[in-house]
Design a protein around this motif. Sequence first.
Motif, PDB file in Angstrom:
ATOM      1  N   PHE A   1      -4.705  -3.416 -18.542  1.00 11.90           N
ATOM      2  CA  PHE A   1      -5.833  -3.427 -17.602  1.00 11.90           C
ATOM      3  C   PHE A   1      -6.415  -4.822 -17.523  1.00 11.90           C
ATOM      4  CE2 PHE A   1      -6.189   1.107 -18.975  1.00 11.90           C
ATOM      5  CZ  PHE A   1      -5.829   1.641 -17.743  1.00 11.90           C
ATOM      6  N   ASP A   2      -6.582  -5.424 -18.701  1.00 14.11           N
ATOM      7  CA  ASP A   2      -7.237  -6.725 -18.734  1.00 14.11           C
ATOM      8  C   ASP A   2      -6.403  -7.780 -18.036  1.00 14.11           C
ATOM      9  OD1 ASP A   2      -9.257  -5.643 -20.054  1.00 14.11           O
ATOM     10  OD2 ASP A   2      -8.958  -6.647 -21.959  1.00 14.11           O
ATOM     11  N   LEU A   3      -5.118  -7.754 -18.287  1.00 16.21           N
ATOM     12  CA  LEU A   3      -4.267  -8.803 -17.740  1.00 16.21           C
ATOM     13  C   LEU A   3      -3.678  -8.393 -16.410  1.00 16.21           C
ATOM     14  CD1 LEU A   3      -2.385  -9.720 -21.031  1.00 16.21           C
ATOM     15  CD2 LEU A   3      -4.360 -10.863 -20.061  1.00 16.21           C
ATOM     16  N   GLY A   4      -3.756  -7.104 -16.113  1.00 12.94           N
ATOM     17  CA  GLY A   4      -3.235  -6.618 -14.845  1.00 12.94           C
ATOM     18  C   GLY A   4      -1.728  -6.476 -14.843  1.00 12.94           C
TER      19      GLY A   4
ATOM     20  N   HIS B   1       6.561  -9.003 -11.883  1.00 12.94           N
ATOM     21  CA  HIS B   1       5.151  -8.720 -11.609  1.00 12.94           C
ATOM     22  C   HIS B   1       4.393 -10.008 -11.315  1.00 12.94           C
ATOM     23  CE1 HIS B   1       4.025  -9.863 -15.761  1.00 12.94           C
ATOM     24  NE2 HIS B   1       5.229  -9.436 -16.033  1.00 12.94           N
ATOM     25  N   THR B   2       3.095  -9.931 -11.207  1.00 13.83           N
ATOM     26  CA  THR B   2       2.319 -11.069 -10.703  1.00 13.83           C
ATOM     27  C   THR B   2       2.522 -12.360 -11.490  1.00 13.83           C
ATOM     28  OG1 THR B   2       0.640  -9.478 -10.082  1.00 13.83           O
ATOM     29  CG2 THR B   2       0.042 -11.788  -9.918  1.00 13.83           C
ATOM     30  N   ARG B   3       2.520 -12.240 -12.806  1.00 13.41           N
ATOM     31  CA  ARG B   3       2.598 -13.487 -13.566  1.00 13.41           C
ATOM     32  C   ARG B   3       3.933 -14.219 -13.398  1.00 13.41           C
ATOM     33  NH1 ARG B   3      -0.577 -12.477 -16.892  1.00 13.41           N
ATOM     34  NH2 ARG B   3       0.657 -10.920 -17.943  1.00 13.41           N
ATOM     35  N   PRO B   4       5.089 -13.531 -13.624  1.00 18.15           N
ATOM     36  CA  PRO B   4       6.337 -14.248 -13.350  1.00 18.15           C
ATOM     37  C   PRO B   4       6.434 -14.693 -11.889  1.00 18.15           C
ATOM     38  CG  PRO B   4       6.785 -11.972 -13.984  1.00 18.15           C
ATOM     39  CD  PRO B   4       5.341 -12.221 -14.238  1.00 18.15           C
TER      40      PRO B   4
ATOM     41  N   GLU C   1      -2.582  -1.984  -6.584  1.00 20.51           N
ATOM     42  CA  GLU C   1      -3.603  -2.912  -7.073  1.00 20.51           C
ATOM     43  C   GLU C   1      -3.397  -4.296  -6.468  1.00 20.51           C
ATOM     44  OE1 GLU C   1      -6.376  -2.522  -9.012  1.00 20.51           O
ATOM     45  OE2 GLU C   1      -5.956  -0.419  -8.604  1.00 20.51           O
ATOM     46  N   ARG C   2      -2.141  -4.710  -6.379  1.00 16.95           N
ATOM     47  CA  ARG C   2      -1.825  -5.983  -5.751  1.00 16.95           C
ATOM     48  C   ARG C   2      -2.323  -6.000  -4.319  1.00 16.95           C
ATOM     49  NH1 ARG C   2       4.441  -7.608  -6.856  1.00 16.95           N
ATOM     50  NH2 ARG C   2       4.230  -7.385  -9.098  1.00 16.95           N
ATOM     51  N   ALA C   3      -2.105  -4.865  -3.628  1.00 17.25           N
ATOM     52  CA  ALA C   3      -2.555  -4.766  -2.236  1.00 17.25           C
ATOM     53  C   ALA C   3      -4.066  -4.963  -2.167  1.00 17.25           C
ATOM     54  CB  ALA C   3      -2.153  -3.413  -1.653  1.00 17.25           C
TER      55      ALA C   3
ATOM     56  N   GLN D   1       0.831  -1.217   0.000  1.00 19.53           N
ATOM     57  CA  GLN D   1       0.000   0.000   0.000  1.00 19.53           C
ATOM     58  C   GLN D   1       0.856   1.253   0.000  1.00 19.53           C
ATOM     59  OE1 GLN D   1      -2.371  -0.860   3.434  1.00 19.53           O
ATOM     60  NE2 GLN D   1      -4.206  -1.322   2.220  1.00 19.53           N
ATOM     61  N   LYS D   2       2.036   1.158   0.659  1.00 19.98           N
ATOM     62  CA  LYS D   2       2.901   2.341   0.754  1.00 19.98           C
ATOM     63  C   LYS D   2       3.631   2.626  -0.549  1.00 19.98           C
ATOM     64  CE  LYS D   2       3.679   2.002   5.691  1.00 19.98           C
ATOM     65  NZ  LYS D   2       4.355   0.952   6.453  1.00 19.98           N
ATOM     66  N   SER D   3       3.664   1.655  -1.435  1.00 19.00           N
ATOM     67  CA  SER D   3       4.403   1.830  -2.681  1.00 19.00           C
ATOM     68  C   SER D   3       3.771   2.919  -3.554  1.00 19.00           C
ATOM     69  CB  SER D   3       4.419   0.499  -3.436  1.00 19.00           C
ATOM     70  OG  SER D   3       4.824   0.710  -4.757  1.00 19.00           O
ATOM     71  N   ASN D   4       4.618   3.572  -4.342  1.00 15.43           N
ATOM     72  CA  ASN D   4       4.110   4.609  -5.253  1.00 15.43           C
ATOM     73  C   ASN D   4       3.575   4.005  -6.539  1.00 15.43           C
ATOM     74  OD1 ASN D   4       4.819   6.807  -3.665  1.00 15.43           O
ATOM     75  ND2 ASN D   4       6.936   6.668  -4.370  1.00 15.43           N
ATOM     76  N   ASP D   5       3.892   2.759  -6.719  1.00 18.11           N
ATOM     77  CA  ASP D   5       3.575   2.091  -7.978  1.00 18.11           C
ATOM     78  C   ASP D   5       2.111   1.654  -7.993  1.00 18.11           C
ATOM     79  OD1 ASP D   5       3.332   0.206 -10.024  1.00 18.11           O
ATOM     80  OD2 ASP D   5       5.472  -0.259  -9.912  1.00 18.11           O
TER      81      ASP D   5
END
Lengths: 590, 88
Positions: A314-317, B15-18, A139-141, A130-134
């Motif tokens: 977006f679709d694949l994330g 990233h998530t997939r790898p 989104e992962r969070a 959550q703290k990441s700027n990315d």
Amino acid sequence: MNFDLIEKLKDKDTVILTGIPSAPGYAIGKCLKYEKEKFEVYPSVVLDVNSELEDFQNAIEKSKKELRKIIDEAKKKIYDDKMVSIFEAQLMVLEDPQLIDAIKNEIIKNKHSADYSIHSEFSKYIEPLQKSNDISHKERAKDIEDIKLRIIRNLRKKRWESKLTQSRIIFAHELSAADALLFVRNEVLAYVAEGGSLTSHAALIARALNIPAVFGIENVLNKISSEDEVIVDGFHGLVIKNPGPKFIEYYRKRIIEYDKLKKDLSELINVESKTKDNVRVKLYANMDLLSEIPSLIAFGAEGIGLFRTENLFFDLGDFPSELEQTEIYSSLAEKLYPKILTIRTFDLGGDKINLMNYKEANPFLGWRGIRVLLDNKPILKNQLRAILKASIYKNVRVMIPMISSVDEIVMTKEVLEEVKNELSMEKVRFDENIPFGIMIEVPSIVCCLNEVAQLVDFVSVGTNDLTQYLLAVDRANQKVFKLYQQFHPSVFRTLKVILNDLKETKIEVSICGELASNFMAIPLLIGLGYRYLSVNEYLLLQIKKLILSLDASECEDLANKVLNACTQDKIITIINEFMQKIEGIDYESL
Amino acid sequence: MIEKEVTILNRAGLHTRPAATLVKLASKFKSDFYLMQDNLVVNGKSIIGVMTLCAEQGSKLKLRFDGEDEEEAAKEIVDYFNRGFDEL
């Protein structure tokens, strides 16, 4: 819908909320607030460790079962396997040995309750993200947080009620992809949410399933109560609370007309799109979502004039690999064959995805489109390889965004040649003569069209960016937003120049910006001489209906008048006069 | 025990997939597998752990393999990194 009409229709306690039109259609009905329970978790000590462990294990199993169901449902309803991978990653977390063991240890050693153990173990992973700027980490969070809530809810043996006993319009703070999918099993009329946008996963699902949706209404849950009567207008992004009899009457009519239109229009699917005086206007569709192919074909598009590949992110994330891209492009090309598929290489930067987490003062004048790709040749080469591999049926075209100079075309073509040579060496089949085109959206390239013509097979005008660059107006900037005039004289005069300069060539000139889907602009574009329009897929048949009722020579007169007008207001007046004279088109409903 | 240093080669990073592929690869082997970035150590068989690494293009990671099949594990996993997660 204009303000006069709203004033005329509204009741004294009517409230109009506006948001982002995220999926088309109308709905009249009662609200249901979908509020996910917030589970407060406090540190607490348990006496019976074994029963706590058992409860935890049961919650995990229940969550897995739910996710598998969601995956199944997604596979059934959404034609796109890749979207499913979002849920599959969540399933993997539920099977993560380190995480599960750590939670169990917390319960056994510290005698902490299962919910507190889950919360504290998950937080170790969620908080740094959550703290990441990315954006992708944030989104992962969210994804991980969603799993956490799912387990805790199952631990408390609660359900997120996604079963409706009666038809309702769902109001939510934020809808996840899973939510949007699950309500569809019942009689959901429409979706309204505070969060989300045209590109969020929930919007994608709503469109795939024909549920109207309006997202991005601030604070919407405080403005609405369950059982309120509302109208949702997914075309204009309106939510009308306490509409009153006149509004309801108006929208009942609209719904009937829309249903009739859909039926009438379905008869137009196989009708050739041409004007009354037999001028053929080819209609392509713009596409950014993988799931829309079946409806594209159903709506009778003559091909894809613009496939916005950056939306794969977006679709694949995540970043799509060459293999994934190859699969996607090949499957699209195959399904569309013999219709054409125009693939635009990633248009990154600007207001769009910023992969590199790179900030700049002036993104629209900065590192975007082909500029990013030429600085990152591996990405460009990967994508070109995938596009070429998909070109074996010879119905694929490649298009480059944000070209501002002839040099960029030359450099991109060099990379394309390089990739072609590589593929030949690898004995991979592809279309040697794949049509190569560019977007015309930067005014500078309009001044070099004679040279461009020597280098490309087709061009497509992106009117949104072209207008923004012609007028030096950032349309996302509230202060200058009004200066962004879609009907500014310079736009049409530039469009005229483009056609004039390419008149003597065989180059196909299309328009793929918003203007091509704007009913007010279409007669004018035809009058200027445009014969290829790439439009929003769900407006395609309405546009065809309009074209069928136009006369190209009258459109030409209209264009000549407009080219002589010097302000947007004057142009709109001229167009309005013209539109009112068209027979068979309900001008009000456009 | 084997330790190797690898560099993230692909543009989008780990990233998530790898991350998911890496965990699946590592789970095939009996050996323990850890990834180390600065002071952070994560278990390479844990998807949630690997997902917390913020390994962008160009960043260096240390990998540690420990167990009976550590050589095979190291070979296969280092190779996956060197291929830029098949995204080059």
